[in-house]
Design a protein around this motif. Structure first.
Motif, PDB file in Angstrom:
ATOM      1  N   GLY A 172       0.789  -1.228   0.000  1.00 32.86           N
ATOM      2  CA  GLY A 172       0.000   0.000   0.000  1.00 32.86           C
ATOM      3  C   GLY A 172       0.818   1.273   0.000  1.00 32.86           C
ATOM      4  N   GLY A 173       2.137   1.155  -0.041  1.00 39.03           N
ATOM      5  CA  GLY A 173       2.975   2.337  -0.150  1.00 39.03           C
ATOM      6  C   GLY A 173       3.483   2.904   1.156  1.00 39.03           C
ATOM      7  N   ALA A 174       3.453   2.108   2.219  1.00 39.64           N
ATOM      8  CA  ALA A 174       4.000   2.580   3.498  1.00 39.64           C
ATOM      9  C   ALA A 174       5.494   2.842   3.352  1.00 39.64           C
ATOM     10  CB  ALA A 174       3.754   1.546   4.596  1.00 39.64           C
ATOM     11  N   GLY A 175       6.006   3.731   4.209  1.00 33.00           N
ATOM     12  CA  GLY A 175       7.445   3.985   4.239  1.00 33.00           C
ATOM     13  C   GLY A 175       8.135   2.930   5.078  1.00 33.00           C
ATOM     14  N   ARG A 176       8.561   3.297   6.268  1.00 30.79           N
ATOM     15  CA  ARG A 176       9.210   2.344   7.169  1.00 30.79           C
ATOM     16  C   ARG A 176       8.147   1.577   7.952  1.00 30.79           C
ATOM     17  NH1 ARG A 176      14.131   1.365   9.335  1.00 30.79           N
ATOM     18  NH2 ARG A 176      14.244   0.606  11.489  1.00 30.79           N
ATOM     19  N   ILE A 177       8.326   0.256   8.027  1.00 35.57           N
ATOM     20  CA  ILE A 177       7.399  -0.600   8.767  1.00 35.57           C
ATOM     21  C   ILE A 177       8.174  -1.373   9.817  1.00 35.57           C
ATOM     22  CG2 ILE A 177       5.669  -2.424   8.636  1.00 35.57           C
ATOM     23  CD1 ILE A 177       5.406  -1.826   5.641  1.00 35.57           C
ATOM     24  N   GLU A 178       7.766  -1.203  11.068  1.00 39.54           N
ATOM     25  CA  GLU A 178       8.363  -1.952  12.168  1.00 39.54           C
ATOM     26  C   GLU A 178       7.288  -2.844  12.787  1.00 39.54           C
ATOM     27  OE1 GLU A 178      10.402   0.547  14.930  1.00 39.54           O
ATOM     28  OE2 GLU A 178      11.650   1.493  13.392  1.00 39.54           O
ATOM     29  N   ILE A 179       7.692  -4.046  13.166  1.00 43.49           N
ATOM     30  CA  ILE A 179       6.746  -4.998  13.741  1.00 43.49           C
ATOM     31  C   ILE A 179       7.303  -5.529  15.053  1.00 43.49           C
ATOM     32  CG2 ILE A 179       7.677  -6.959  12.439  1.00 43.49           C
ATOM     33  CD1 ILE A 179       4.691  -7.896  12.122  1.00 43.49           C
ATOM     34  N   ALA A 180       6.439  -5.659  16.034  1.00 44.38           N
ATOM     35  CA  ALA A 180       6.851  -6.095  17.371  1.00 44.38           C
ATOM     36  C   ALA A 180       6.215  -7.426  17.725  1.00 44.38           C
ATOM     37  CB  ALA A 180       6.465  -5.043  18.409  1.00 44.38           C
ATOM     38  N   ASP A 181       7.008  -8.320  18.271  1.00 39.63           N
ATOM     39  CA  ASP A 181       6.507  -9.600  18.758  1.00 39.63           C
ATOM     40  C   ASP A 181       7.522 -10.154  19.748  1.00 39.63           C
ATOM     41  OD1 ASP A 181       4.207 -11.714  17.596  1.00 39.63           O
ATOM     42  OD2 ASP A 181       5.856 -12.670  18.685  1.00 39.63           O
ATOM     43  N   ARG A 182       7.057 -10.873  20.752  1.00 37.19           N
ATOM     44  CA  ARG A 182       7.956 -11.450  21.753  1.00 37.19           C
ATOM     45  C   ARG A 182       8.702 -12.660  21.213  1.00 37.19           C
ATOM     46  NH1 ARG A 182       3.888 -11.437  27.024  1.00 37.19           N
ATOM     47  NH2 ARG A 182       3.775  -9.161  27.296  1.00 37.19           N
ATOM     48  N   SER A 183       8.169 -13.289  20.173  1.00 37.96           N
ATOM     49  CA  SER A 183       8.779 -14.507  19.630  1.00 37.96           C
ATOM     50  C   SER A 183       9.897 -14.161  18.655  1.00 37.96           C
ATOM     51  CB  SER A 183       7.719 -15.344  18.914  1.00 37.96           C
ATOM     52  OG  SER A 183       8.319 -16.339  18.110  1.00 37.96           O
ATOM     53  N   GLU A 184      11.084 -14.672  18.939  1.00 36.39           N
ATOM     54  CA  GLU A 184      12.218 -14.452  18.044  1.00 36.39           C
ATOM     55  C   GLU A 184      11.966 -15.080  16.675  1.00 36.39           C
ATOM     56  OE1 GLU A 184      17.072 -15.242  17.905  1.00 36.39           O
ATOM     57  OE2 GLU A 184      15.903 -15.755  19.700  1.00 36.39           O
ATOM     58  N   ASP A 185      11.337 -16.254  16.651  1.00 36.07           N
ATOM     59  CA  ASP A 185      11.052 -16.920  15.389  1.00 36.07           C
ATOM     60  C   ASP A 185      10.101 -16.084  14.535  1.00 36.07           C
ATOM     61  OD1 ASP A 185      12.647 -19.050  16.092  1.00 36.07           O
ATOM     62  OD2 ASP A 185      10.996 -20.288  16.824  1.00 36.07           O
ATOM     63  N   ARG A 186       9.081 -15.527  15.159  1.00 37.46           N
ATOM     64  CA  ARG A 186       8.121 -14.719  14.400  1.00 37.46           C
ATOM     65  C   ARG A 186       8.752 -13.409  13.935  1.00 37.46           C
ATOM     66  NH1 ARG A 186       1.933 -15.553  16.591  1.00 37.46           N
ATOM     67  NH2 ARG A 186       1.935 -17.836  16.418  1.00 37.46           N
ATOM     68  N   ARG A 187       9.649 -12.859  14.731  1.00 40.78           N
ATOM     69  CA  ARG A 187      10.354 -11.649  14.289  1.00 40.78           C
ATOM     70  C   ARG A 187      11.208 -11.951  13.057  1.00 40.78           C
ATOM     71  NH1 ARG A 187      11.380 -11.045  19.901  1.00 40.78           N
ATOM     72  NH2 ARG A 187      13.642 -11.366  19.643  1.00 40.78           N
ATOM     73  N   ALA A 188      11.817 -13.124  13.039  1.00 41.33           N
ATOM     74  CA  ALA A 188      12.634 -13.508  11.886  1.00 41.33           C
ATOM     75  C   ALA A 188      11.775 -13.630  10.625  1.00 41.33           C
ATOM     76  CB  ALA A 188      13.354 -14.825  12.161  1.00 41.33           C
ATOM     77  N   ILE A 189      10.588 -14.178  10.778  1.00 40.85           N
ATOM     78  CA  ILE A 189       9.679 -14.280   9.639  1.00 40.85           C
ATOM     79  C   ILE A 189       9.282 -12.888   9.152  1.00 40.85           C
ATOM     80  CG2 ILE A 189       7.364 -15.003   8.924  1.00 40.85           C
ATOM     81  CD1 ILE A 189       7.690 -17.376  10.892  1.00 40.85           C
ATOM     82  N   ALA A 190       8.964 -11.993  10.089  1.00 40.50           N
ATOM     83  CA  ALA A 190       8.580 -10.629   9.714  1.00 40.50           C
ATOM     84  C   ALA A 190       9.694  -9.938   8.949  1.00 40.50           C
ATOM     85  CB  ALA A 190       8.202  -9.835  10.956  1.00 40.50           C
ATOM     86  N   SER A 191      10.918 -10.141   9.369  1.00 38.90           N
ATOM     87  CA  SER A 191      12.059  -9.544   8.668  1.00 38.90           C
ATOM     88  C   SER A 191      12.159 -10.104   7.253  1.00 38.90           C
ATOM     89  CB  SER A 191      13.356  -9.811   9.436  1.00 38.90           C
ATOM     90  OG  SER A 191      13.349  -9.158  10.685  1.00 38.90           O
ATOM     91  N   ARG A 192      11.946 -11.404   7.119  1.00 43.37           N
ATOM     92  CA  ARG A 192      12.017 -12.022   5.802  1.00 43.37           C
ATOM     93  C   ARG A 192      10.918 -11.506   4.874  1.00 43.37           C
ATOM     94  NH1 ARG A 192      11.283 -17.140   7.185  1.00 43.37           N
ATOM     95  NH2 ARG A 192       9.244 -17.455   6.256  1.00 43.37           N
ATOM     96  N   LEU A 193       9.776 -11.137   5.456  1.00 40.45           N
ATOM     97  CA  LEU A 193       8.648 -10.651   4.657  1.00 40.45           C
ATOM     98  C   LEU A 193       8.745  -9.170   4.343  1.00 40.45           C
ATOM     99  CD1 LEU A 193       5.617 -12.525   6.288  1.00 40.45           C
ATOM    100  CD2 LEU A 193       6.938 -13.147   4.268  1.00 40.45           C
ATOM    101  N   GLY A 194       9.795  -8.505   4.830  1.00 44.97           N
ATOM    102  CA  GLY A 194       9.989  -7.119   4.427  1.00 44.97           C
ATOM    103  C   GLY A 194       9.880  -6.075   5.501  1.00 44.97           C
ATOM    104  N   ALA A 195       9.757  -6.473   6.778  1.00 43.84           N
ATOM    105  CA  ALA A 195       9.750  -5.480   7.854  1.00 43.84           C
ATOM    106  C   ALA A 195      11.111  -4.793   7.909  1.00 43.84           C
ATOM    107  CB  ALA A 195       9.437  -6.137   9.190  1.00 43.84           C
TER     108      ALA A 195
END
Length: 311
Positions: A172-195
């Motif tokens: 949708g054209g967002a600039g910087r996107i940061e995502i928060a989660d306590r799970s290290e595994d889920r954070r790794a997935i978010a990074s892979r998806l473009g966070a």
């Protein structure tokens, strides 16, 4: 037929249940894939309006009796009230949901209204079809936020809805996107998806924050991390407690929007969108293993991030 049945507080079981009998205007769908939703995990662990025994499952796709591949929009509105006339079927005062108020798709077959069917686009796989419903939630939330191009976006929760919010915001054209989660595994997935950043807790200042968890603490965090005049969109349903600083809301002229489900146009947009997503975070399991997978997730395990069940 075989089905995964919510039988009581904290309990689901594989059982033999009667075959569904389609009523007037209904069709039988042979389920190919059905996703386990976080709201179902919470609803079984802490029962409320879901009344056992119940076959849940509202995120699903399958084939009709004549072989047509379809995705099902599980929101059943009255179609006659003032809200339905405005296109707000998702908040119809008389709405029902397949798998909540009527038997759902954690089964081999399910009866649904014919007008709930969306043809599966040619070339769209069943995994993407199974993710269309949660994706529609994210599309709706993004539309409500009305975020400008280049917006600084925060997402709380890297479960299925949070990851969908991430991917919708990116497209949708967002600039910087940061995502928060306590799970290290889920954070790794978010990074892979473009966070741009995946952290245990949001610490920046954002134009828009999507709370895909819905606990009192995440409500508070979503508002605390907003810039003055920013918008928090709450999708999560973990806790009914508000938990936020009302004075900060007023003094910062911040806004909170509740986002429930989706409109028909959001669902259609999600179906068009999910075929291009990285869905490596989605896992498929046989329906026969449903009770084990469901119970594991209900008891706090963070993997799989998204489980689809298939008969």
């Amino acid at each position: 037929m075989r089905a995964l049945v919510f039988t009581g507080p904290g309990a689901v079981e594989m059982r033999d249940v009667p075959e569904p009998e389609p009523g007037p205007g209904e069709v039988l769908v042979h389920v190919v894939t059905s996703g386990i939703c976080g709201s179902e995990l919470h609803g079984v662990k802490t029962p409320g309006f879901r009344v056992p025994p119940l076959v849940m499952g509202h995120e699903f796709a399958g084939r009709t009796e004549d072989g047509r591949p379809v995705i099902v929009n599980p929101i059943l509105s009255c179609g006659r009230c003032d809200l339905c006339a405005l296109g707000l079927r998702n908040v119809c005062r008389q709405r029902r949901i397949v798998g909540v108020h009527t038997p759902g798709a954690f089964a081999e077959r399910v009866a649904v209204p014919a007008d709930a069917l969306i043809p599966l686009p040619e070339g769209l796989g069943w995994t993407a079809a199974g993710i269309a419903e949660p994706a529609a939630n994210a599309v709706h939330a993004w539309a409500l936020a009305g975020a400008p191009a280049g917006a600084q976006v925060g997402v709380i929760g890297a479960g299925a809805i949070g990851l969908a919010c991430l991917q919708v915001a990116r497209s949708g054209g967002a600039g910087r996107i940061e995502i928060a989660d306590r799970s290290e595994d889920r954070r790794a997935i978010a990074s892979r998806l473009g966070a741009d950043a995946a952290v245990p807790e949001l610490t920046g200042e954002y134009d828009v924050v999507f709370d895909a968890v819905g606990a009192a603490a995440t409500h508070e965090q979503s508002l605390a991390r907003l810039r003055p005049g920013g918008i928090a969109v709450w999708l999560g349903l973990a806790d009914s407690a508000a938990g936020f600083d009302a004075a900060d809301l007023v003094r910062g002229e911040k806004r909170v929007l509740g986002s429930f489900a989706y409109r028909d146009a959001d669902f259609a947009a999600a179906v068009d969108m999910v075929g291009g997503w990285d869905l490596s975070w989605v896992d498929t399991f046989p329906l026969a293993e449903g009770a084990e997978i469901f119970t594991t997730l209900m008891n706090g395990h963070t993997t799989p991030v998204k489980a689809l069940l298939t008969p």
